[in-house]
Design a protein around this motif. Structure first.
Motif, PDB file in Angstrom:
ATOM      1  N   LEU A 872     -10.300  13.513  17.368  1.00 38.37           N
ATOM      2  CA  LEU A 872      -9.341  13.412  18.477  1.00 38.37           C
ATOM      3  C   LEU A 872      -9.689  12.262  19.406  1.00 38.37           C
ATOM      4  O   LEU A 872      -8.799  11.555  19.907  1.00 38.37           O
ATOM      5  N   LYS A 873     -10.978  12.022  19.619  1.00 36.97           N
ATOM      6  CA  LYS A 873     -11.375  10.925  20.487  1.00 36.97           C
ATOM      7  C   LYS A 873     -11.063   9.576  19.862  1.00 36.97           C
ATOM      8  O   LYS A 873     -10.593   8.657  20.543  1.00 36.97           O
ATOM      9  N   GLY A 881      -1.125   9.597  17.829  1.00 32.81           N
ATOM     10  CA  GLY A 881      -0.814  10.982  18.136  1.00 32.81           C
ATOM     11  C   GLY A 881      -1.594  11.924  17.244  1.00 32.81           C
ATOM     12  O   GLY A 881      -2.036  11.555  16.156  1.00 32.81           O
ATOM     13  N   THR A 882      -1.769  13.181  17.701  1.00 36.80           N
ATOM     14  CA  THR A 882      -2.546  14.155  16.929  1.00 36.80           C
ATOM     15  C   THR A 882      -1.775  15.455  16.827  1.00 36.80           C
ATOM     16  O   THR A 882      -1.140  15.900  17.793  1.00 36.80           O
ATOM     17  N   VAL A 883      -1.842  16.080  15.650  1.00 34.23           N
ATOM     18  CA  VAL A 883      -1.166  17.347  15.390  1.00 34.23           C
ATOM     19  C   VAL A 883      -2.170  18.256  14.693  1.00 34.23           C
ATOM     20  O   VAL A 883      -2.838  17.837  13.744  1.00 34.23           O
ATOM     21  N   LEU A 899      -9.623  20.553  23.459  1.00 32.43           N
ATOM     22  CA  LEU A 899     -10.244  19.389  22.823  1.00 32.43           C
ATOM     23  C   LEU A 899      -9.395  18.130  22.959  1.00 32.43           C
ATOM     24  O   LEU A 899      -9.842  17.038  22.622  1.00 32.43           O
ATOM     25  N   GLY A 900      -8.130  18.301  23.385  1.00 34.34           N
ATOM     26  CA  GLY A 900      -7.285  17.136  23.614  1.00 34.34           C
ATOM     27  C   GLY A 900      -6.243  16.892  22.541  1.00 34.34           C
ATOM     28  O   GLY A 900      -5.654  15.801  22.494  1.00 34.34           O
ATOM     29  N   CYS A 901      -5.975  17.863  21.674  1.00 30.86           N
ATOM     30  CA  CYS A 901      -4.939  17.696  20.655  1.00 30.86           C
ATOM     31  C   CYS A 901      -3.574  17.754  21.317  1.00 30.86           C
ATOM     32  O   CYS A 901      -3.321  18.598  22.203  1.00 30.86           O
TER      33      CYS A 901
END
Length: 932
Positions: A872-873, A881-883, A899-901
């Motif tokens: 994620l970082k 982008g994150t999924v 965690l920032g997702c």
């Protein structure tokens, strides 16, 4: 008649000479007899000399026995002279001890001298006697020390010293007793051998005398009598021979020792033109030189006569009619019993007609390039022409013209066939001796030669005396035949056995299994994973080179000397049966564990990366195993079952092996039926698309939806994508299926925009398969789908797996073209492929989807939690982008948010649903921005 008279005179002279020799034959008999008597006298004298020597040896033996006996007496006396333990040794006893000890030493020295004498003339041979002498010498040396101590005048003798001396004397007495016993036995044995030798010599002399009388005296006397009888018969025979010579068609001439003609027959006169009167008295060389047409051969002829050696040559002459002709000239000396040459006989055979026929035949044979050979079955001699010698490459004089030499040239595997063909021809001449065999060339290699021959000469009774025939070099033809046979059974690309050869080997193994129930074998069917990608991305040239490297690695791994298999005692053969499919046959294994062991090792060996024309290529292998326990009765069925097991290995994850189970056949039948139904499903509208929402984290805001294909079979009911997606990929339907999902998803997105307006999902995600990415018109298909649904490119998210995104330039080019169009790209199942965080920036994607396998372990594994956090970082740094996939609990959603997702999807949020249910779900969801 004058000629015959001269011959009769020469016969009487020879007869008189032989008779004179016969009258003096008795002298030779007397010499022989006196020689025999002299020989017998010498043998008698030799026997007398031997007898004297034997008597001297016997006297030494008796003296040895006597001195040993004397030593035993002295040792006994010494034992008696020793006082008991309660008395001191008196001076009288000391004196007696010294005398006895001195006599014992003297007798010992006498025995040693006798032993040396005997060793020089007739050494002892018995190991027991020699051992007894050595024992006595050892005991004797140990005896002198205590014995000398006791004899010292005035010395005080301790009881211990007396006891030690007594023990030494006891050992000496025992050793002398053994020596006397063995020496007596040896003397008796030598006496018996001496008597036997005397009788043998006497018998030999008698036999020799009788033999000489029978073999020399009597035969010589009888030979004298037979000599007179033989002379008479010779005279008659000479008379008949003179008659034959006179009427013979061969030219015959007889000369004296000075080579002057004494007689010629009519054929000689006809050949040379010289009558008997003209020829007699003239030198034979002068007569022949006048008719010679070849000075070289004639010079050789005259030189041989000067040296007194016979000669036999074919020479060319000019006949009486002035024509050129050939004759076989045979000139041999007439030798007397004392070796002196008394004359010469010349026989000339007209070969003109024969040579003419030979020249015609030679031209025909030379033009055909044939070798000529003949085999004399009587004396086992063999002959051949120069062409035959050229075929074999041997220089002149190297090969001995004998049948044994011929047999040594024939290949051992062909020798029995050669001999069988000869026997069959000799038994039935209608069966020609015709066959091809290998002969050893002078260079050491084997050459194929076709032989054809027939019986040439026979006796009156019909027995074959000679076989003759022709030979043809068929080495090139045999080499071509071998190449054709090898090509028919060898794979051109890898030089391994091909499918035909492997089927034959499996068939042989099945037959052996049928005959030997304890015999076991196994078939390993291998297919290389992702090999098609190598061909598609790097080209068929690299693919072919990879197959060759795979073949070499297989051969090196399976050869007997390799460390991989050095502990195995069964045979292993690898073959390529097509494409990237290889088969290994394990022959005569102990059981299934051997096959599993080899398969496991092959997985490791073949998984090592390959260096192919500057490319580093990794291609694992999936292996299906069929053992003899479940092998069918035909080779094709065995290969089919191994193929089934191999596909099961691919289905369950690749890079592994699976042992065939009969239940897999029914699974295959179901798979085939399912494939057939899948081909009809699109046309029958059995396929549908469901949608799973994506929400933002933290909160519950709708962030999009993912399109997933579903299949409802009219009979089977719902079919899991896990079952039909791999099937669609393997049978080539995945491209059509992917296009169906793309078009349906775009149309569904347009409908949601119309029905829900601002509440509609902002984007729709569609998975792209490997086949779609390699379609040349994929970009245009996407553009058409967007145009038909009135969608903006950024509203479509195309998901690709990381293994596809990191592939060759063609895939990269397609992805770049889609990105340039404005379509969003998402990296699906991140963490399960070959990409790493370090190369994430190289992929042309806008977002990444963290695989559900990582999310499910989030609260159980610190390792997975740290890995997700790092991902994620990195994504945040790269503005990706994150999924999170597979969110099934609220705790997982909270953890991913912490965690920032950015986004999440999973069963906790919503299951995949049809379009109408999705509309209801969206309309019924809470109207708040954040769920927590």
């Amino acid at each position: 008649m004058n000629t015959l008279t001269r011959i009769a005179v020469r016969v009487r002279e020879s007869l008189g000479h032989l008779l004179v020799g016969g009258r003096h034959a008795h002298i030779r008999v007397r010499v022989a007899m006196y020689g025999v008597l002299l020989l017998l006298l010498l043998l008698g004298m030799f026997r007398a000399v031997l007898s004297l020597q034997w008597q001297a040896d016997r006297q030494v033996d008796l003296q040895l026995l006597q001195t040993v006996a004397e030593q035993r007496v002295l040792v006994g006396r010494l034992s008696l002279l020793l006082p008991d333990g309660s008395h001191e040794v008196s001076e009288g006893q000391r004196q007696d001890l010294r005398l006895s000890s001195a006599r014992l030493r003297n007798e010992t020295e006498v025995a040693e001298a006798l032993l040396q004498t005997q060793t020089a003339t007739a050494p002892l041979e018995s190991a027991e006697v020699l051992a007894a002498f050595r024992e006595w010498a050892s005991v004797r040396r140990a005896l002198w020390v205590p014995l000398d101590a006791v004899q010292i005048p005035g010395a005080s003798v301790q009881t211990v010293e007396v006891a030690e001396l007594r023990q030494a004397l006891q050992r000496a007495e025992s050793a002398l007793y053994g020596l006397a016993r063995e020496l007596t036995a040896e003397t008796a044995q030598r006496s018996r051998r001496l008597i036997g030798t005397v009788w043998a010599i006497a018998t030999g002399i008698l036999i020799l005398a009788l033999t000489l009388a029978m073999l020399v005296v009597e035969p010589t006397a009888r030979a004298v009598r037979r000599q007179y009888q033989e002379l008479t018969r010779q005279a008659e025979r000479l008379k008949r021979m003179a008659t034959v010579a006179e009427i013979s068609s061969n030219a015959i001439a007889i000369t004296d020792a000075g080579l002057r003609v004494v007689w010629v027959n009519q054929a000689f006169s006809a050949l040379t033109g010289h009558s008997d009167e003209q020829a007699c008295g003239r030198r034979i060389g002068t007569l022949l030189k006048g008719r010679s047409a070849d000075p070289t051969h004639f010079t050789e002829f005259t030189e041989s006569l000067i040296r007194g050696r016979g000669i036999k040559r074919e020479v060319r002459i000019v006949t009486k009619k002035g024509e050129l002709g050939w004759v076989l000239l045979d000139m041999q000396p007439i030798s007397e019993p004392d070796g002196a040459v008394s004359g010469w006989v010349m026989v000339a055979t007209d070969l003109s007609e024969v040579r003419s026929q030979q020249e015609i035949l030679s031209l025909a044979v030379s033009g055909a390039g044939l070798g000529i050979w003949h085999w004399d079955l009587v004396d086992q001699s063999v002959g051949w022409n120069r062409r035959m010698q050229q075929i074999l490459g041997y220089p002149d004089g190297v090969l001995v013209p004998h049948a044994s030499t011929w047999r040594s040239l024939i290949h051992p595997e062909d020798l029995s066939a050669w001999e069988q063909s000869v026997r069959m021809h000799l038994q039935d001449e209608s069966r020609e001796h015709r066959l091809s065999v290998r002969l050893r060339h002078y260079s050491g290699r084997w050459v194929w030669i076709l032989f054809a021959g027939r019986a040439a000469d026979r006796t009156v009774q019909g027995r074959v005396l000679r076989i003759a025939g022709v030979a043809m070099d068929v080495n090139a033809q045999k080499a071509l035949e071998q190449q054709l046979r090898t090509a028919a059974r060898t794979d051109d690309l890898t030089a391994l056995p091909n499918r035909t050869e492997m089927v034959e080997m499996i068939r042989a193994a099945i037959e052996r299994r049928r005959q030997e129930p304890g015999y076991h074998f196994a078939v390993l069917f291998m297919d290389f994973d992702r090999f098609k990608q190598v061909n598609d991305t790097l080209g068929h040239t690299v693919g072919d080179a990879l197959l060759r490297q795979i073949a070499r690695r297989l051969e090196e791994s399976l050869r007997p000397g390799d460390a991989f298999v050095q502990a195995d005692d069964f045979e292993k053969v690898a073959a390529r049966i097509g494409g990237d499919e290889f088969v290994v046959l394990l022959d005569d294994i102990r059981g299934d564990l051997d096959a599993i062991h080899v398969a496991g090792r092959l997985l490791d060996v073949l998984a090592v990366p390959y260096q192919v024309e500057g490319h580093r290529v990794t291609s694992t292998v999936s292996i299906g195993i069929v053992t003899s326990l479940h092998a069918q009765a035909d080779a094709d069925s065995v290969l089919r079952d191994a193929d089934i097991a191999m596909y099961e290995a691919k289905r369950t994850g690749r890079a592994r092996y699976v042992v065939f189970d009969p239940a897999m056949r029914s699974e295959l039948s179901d798979s085939v039926a399912l494939e057939n139904d899948l081909r009809e499903a699109l046309g029958k509208h059995e396929m549908s698309v469901v949608y799973q929402p994506l929400v933002r984290l933290p909160g519950y805001e709708l962030a999009g939806m993912e399109a997933l294909v579903r299949w409802r079979h009219p009979v089977r009911g719902p079919v899991s994508p896990v079952d039909f997606i791999p099937l669609a990929e393997s049978c080539g339907l995945i491209a059509a299926l992917g296009q169906f999902v793309l078009e349906e998803s775009c149309l569904a997105f347009e409908k949601l925009q119309r029905v829900l307006g601002p509440e509609a999902p902002p984007s729709v995600s569609v998975n792209l398969s490997r086949a779609q990415l390699r379609e040349p018109g994929l970009v245009e298909l996407v553009r058409d789908a967007l145009r038909n649904a009135h969608m903006e490119p950024h509203q479509l998210v195309l998901e690709v797996t990381e293994s596809l995104a990191a592939q060759d330039a063609l895939v990269q080019s397609t992805l770049q073209a889609l990105r340039a169009m404005g379509v969003a790209l998402s990296l699906d199942d991140f963490g399960t492929g070959y990409s790493s965080l370090a190369c994430l920036h190289e992929l042309p994607v806008h977002s990444i989807k963290i695989d559900r396998s990582f999310v499910s372990l989030l609260d159980q594994s610190e390792y997975h939690r740290v890995l997700i956090e790092a991902t994620l970082k990195v994504a945040a740094t790269l503005q990706l982008g994150t999924v999170a996939e597979g969110i099934e609990t609220e705790a997982q959603a909270r953890q991913m948010a912490d965690l920032g997702c950015e986004k999440a999807q999973g069963y906790w949020i919503a299951r995949p649903m049809p379009l109408n249910e999705l509309v209801s779900w969206i309309q019924g969801r809470p109207k708040q921005e954040h769920l927590w």
